[in-house]
Write an enzyme that holds these catalytic residues in place. Sequence first.
Site, mmCIF file in Angstrom:
data_model
loop_
_atom_site.group_PDB
_atom_site.id
_atom_site.type_symbol
_atom_site.label_atom_id
_atom_site.label_comp_id
_atom_site.label_asym_id
_atom_site.label_seq_id
_atom_site.Cartn_x
_atom_site.Cartn_y
_atom_site.Cartn_z
ATOM 1 N N CYS A 16 0.873 -1.171 0.000
ATOM 2 C CA CYS A 16 0.000 0.000 0.000
ATOM 3 C C CYS A 16 0.913 1.225 0.000
ATOM 4 O O CYS A 16 2.125 1.095 0.136
ATOM 5 C CB CYS A 16 -0.999 -0.008 1.148
ATOM 6 S SG CYS A 16 -0.316 0.067 2.807
ATOM 7 N N CYS A 59 -2.456 1.212 -4.488
ATOM 8 C CA CYS A 59 -1.076 1.544 -4.818
ATOM 9 C C CYS A 59 -0.988 2.394 -6.086
ATOM 10 O O CYS A 59 -0.054 3.151 -6.267
ATOM 11 C CB CYS A 59 -0.292 0.245 -4.986
ATOM 12 S SG CYS A 59 1.468 0.433 -5.112
ATOM 13 N N CYS A 75 3.208 1.087 -8.192
ATOM 14 C CA CYS A 75 3.637 -0.311 -8.094
ATOM 15 C C CYS A 75 4.195 -0.794 -9.422
ATOM 16 O O CYS A 75 3.492 -0.761 -10.431
ATOM 17 C CB CYS A 75 2.464 -1.202 -7.690
ATOM 18 S SG CYS A 75 1.844 -0.840 -6.060
#
Length: 137
Positions: free
Chosen positions: A14, A88, A92
Amino acid sequence: MSDKPSRPSVLLVCVHNPGRSQMAAGWLTHLSGGRIEVRSAGSAPADQVNPVAVEAMNEVGIDITGAQPKVLTPDAVEASDVVITMDCGDACPIFPGKRYEDWKLDDPAGQGIEAVREIRDEIKNRVEKLLIDLPRT
């Protein structure tokens, strides 16, 4: 011989890595009995784990007080079999051949213990489903 671990590896991500991903890592470690290699990271990690998340997990007998938010690296993604993201977004990295899941969960930041308990319990349900799908080693 491969240097890849013999057990499945899961990375929980996260943005700030203080709450959802830490609770998920705690559940995954606890419920897997060590058969899963668990990593947790954030694209912009906080200074410490959310104390309300720590309290909520302590209520169910899982101690995450020693957890520390970590920076998400491409190496951590590359070394993982499954990557679970939680809001995210584009931060990511995506690698071909990895299994990705995005878990839509409320953010425990700034929430009281009652709300965090609900998030904790939803995370437990998702971790239990994930464990059913992961290969046994």
